[in-house]
Design a protein around this motif. Sequence first.
Motif, PDB file in Angstrom:
ATOM      1  N   PRO A 165       0.819  -1.223   0.000  1.00  0.00           N
ATOM      2  CA  PRO A 165       0.000   0.000   0.000  1.00  0.00           C
ATOM      3  C   PRO A 165       0.848   1.267   0.000  1.00  0.00           C
ATOM      4  O   PRO A 165       0.494   2.262  -0.646  1.00  0.00           O
ATOM      5  N   THR A 166       1.979   1.225   0.704  1.00  0.00           N
ATOM      6  CA  THR A 166       2.891   2.374   0.684  1.00  0.00           C
ATOM      7  C   THR A 166       3.480   2.562  -0.709  1.00  0.00           C
ATOM      8  O   THR A 166       3.726   3.697  -1.142  1.00  0.00           O
ATOM      9  N   LEU A 167       3.701   1.457  -1.433  1.00  0.00           N
ATOM     10  CA  LEU A 167       4.172   1.569  -2.816  1.00  0.00           C
ATOM     11  C   LEU A 167       3.156   2.306  -3.670  1.00  0.00           C
ATOM     12  O   LEU A 167       3.526   3.138  -4.514  1.00  0.00           O
ATOM     13  N   ALA A 168       1.869   2.035  -3.451  1.00  0.00           N
ATOM     14  CA  ALA A 168       0.835   2.745  -4.211  1.00  0.00           C
ATOM     15  C   ALA A 168       0.893   4.243  -3.939  1.00  0.00           C
ATOM     16  O   ALA A 168       0.772   5.058  -4.858  1.00  0.00           O
ATOM     17  N   ALA A 176       5.438  -3.274  -8.151  1.00  0.00           N
ATOM     18  CA  ALA A 176       5.391  -4.514  -7.385  1.00  0.00           C
ATOM     19  C   ALA A 176       5.475  -5.712  -8.324  1.00  0.00           C
ATOM     20  O   ALA A 176       4.805  -5.744  -9.355  1.00  0.00           O
ATOM     21  N   VAL A 177       6.297  -6.710  -7.943  1.00  0.00           N
ATOM     22  CA  VAL A 177       6.433  -7.904  -8.770  1.00  0.00           C
ATOM     23  C   VAL A 177       6.066  -9.193  -8.016  1.00  0.00           C
ATOM     24  O   VAL A 177       5.832 -10.234  -8.656  1.00  0.00           O
ATOM     25  N   TRP A 203      -5.437  -6.104  -6.649  1.00  0.00           N
ATOM     26  CA  TRP A 203      -4.812  -4.788  -6.584  1.00  0.00           C
ATOM     27  C   TRP A 203      -5.857  -3.677  -6.696  1.00  0.00           C
ATOM     28  O   TRP A 203      -5.756  -2.636  -6.051  1.00  0.00           O
ATOM     29  N   GLU A 204      -6.861  -3.892  -7.530  1.00  0.00           N
ATOM     30  CA  GLU A 204      -7.931  -2.897  -7.636  1.00  0.00           C
ATOM     31  C   GLU A 204      -8.648  -2.749  -6.296  1.00  0.00           C
ATOM     32  O   GLU A 204      -9.040  -1.641  -5.911  1.00  0.00           O
ATOM     33  N   ASP A 263      -0.639   0.641 -12.959  1.00  0.00           N
ATOM     34  CA  ASP A 263       0.360   1.626 -12.551  1.00  0.00           C
ATOM     35  C   ASP A 263       1.274   1.092 -11.457  1.00  0.00           C
ATOM     36  O   ASP A 263       2.402   1.582 -11.289  1.00  0.00           O
ATOM     37  N   VAL A 264       0.798   0.115 -10.692  1.00  0.00           N
ATOM     38  CA  VAL A 264       1.517  -0.257  -9.473  1.00  0.00           C
ATOM     39  C   VAL A 264       2.076  -1.674  -9.470  1.00  0.00           C
ATOM     40  O   VAL A 264       2.919  -1.990  -8.631  1.00  0.00           O
ATOM     41  N   PHE A 265       1.604  -2.540 -10.367  1.00  0.00           N
ATOM     42  CA  PHE A 265       2.092  -3.916 -10.336  1.00  0.00           C
ATOM     43  C   PHE A 265       2.178  -4.504 -11.731  1.00  0.00           C
ATOM     44  O   PHE A 265       1.588  -4.004 -12.684  1.00  0.00           O
TER      45      PHE A 265
END
Length: 336
Positions: free
Chosen positions: A91-94, A105-106, A305-306, A326-328
């Motif tokens: 969540p912090t990555l988002a 994120a991978v 993720w959504e 955008d994030v993963f």
Amino acid sequence: MLRRSLIKAATFAAFAGALGFSGLALAADKVSVQLDWVVRGNHAMFFVGKEKGFFAKNDIDVAEIRKGSGSPDAMRLVGNENADFGFGDLPTLAVARSQNVPVVAVVAVNQHSPLAIISLAKTMKLTKPADLKGLTIGIHPAGSTYIFFKGFLAANGLTEKDMTLNSVSPPYESYLLLGRVQTVVGYVDAEVPELEAKAGGPGSLSIMMGADHGWKAYGSGLFTSQKMIKDKPDVVARFVRAYREAFDYVVAHPEEAAEITAKAAPGYADKKDVLLAQINADIASTFTGPDTQEHGLGWMTKTRWEETLKTLTDQGVLKTALSADDVFTDTFLAKK
């Protein structure tokens, strides 16, 4: 671009084999890893991957594993190309992506968030979010714990005005044990095992999991930079494959994983039991879910993720609209 790079790598390998170069020793790709904090049980995959040869088998040389000072810093360092891969709160990555930090994120290590509100059971038993009203809560005013805390309050109709917040710094448990605060925000796979041991053993803590009260989000995971994915997709693919092999080994052999990590991490020779308790806490509650049962550990989906992004947006944590893309990326998960 990614597909073409992978095809080129495969074509070269086939061409080399056809020319009789299959025995040619190529230098392993050297990479660095940035952790979110000091070494914990959920970092064991990096150390096990090195010790058991999973990275070497995939022609990866993990040259450095650096301790960190929080998920936001880890993401900035990887985004700025000061490290190739990182580990931190997703969540912090988002939130970092909404601030134009170019990380992706991978692997999702925690299918459910390991973050919780914690108190000493003898002084305060937490059964519902409303129990926090009027309490003094220890919270680090930045990073993953604060992002979680803001979302947790919003999800449960609470505000910071309902309680007294005291700014604390790690180790958080000392503030609770000394009676300076009534609750702290922490990770069940990090602070809790050490805190529980100091507080009197099993049953000495009252733990209210965010995942049980509206915090529907991934926990921590593996990430890299957009540039790494663009320029070195084959390295990313091999690193992720080795990491997931190590992940499987950690879950299958938690005691050995704790022993390997304790020996490899400087200053951890006497912390095997704590590391083992941290690993077991994740095995019991966060590593697995419906997606991992079908696809294996570390799996991520666009749908999940959504849901994570919706949680962050609905609870006022994420101020800028983001899509899951955008994030993963799940591009490298299928290559195990």
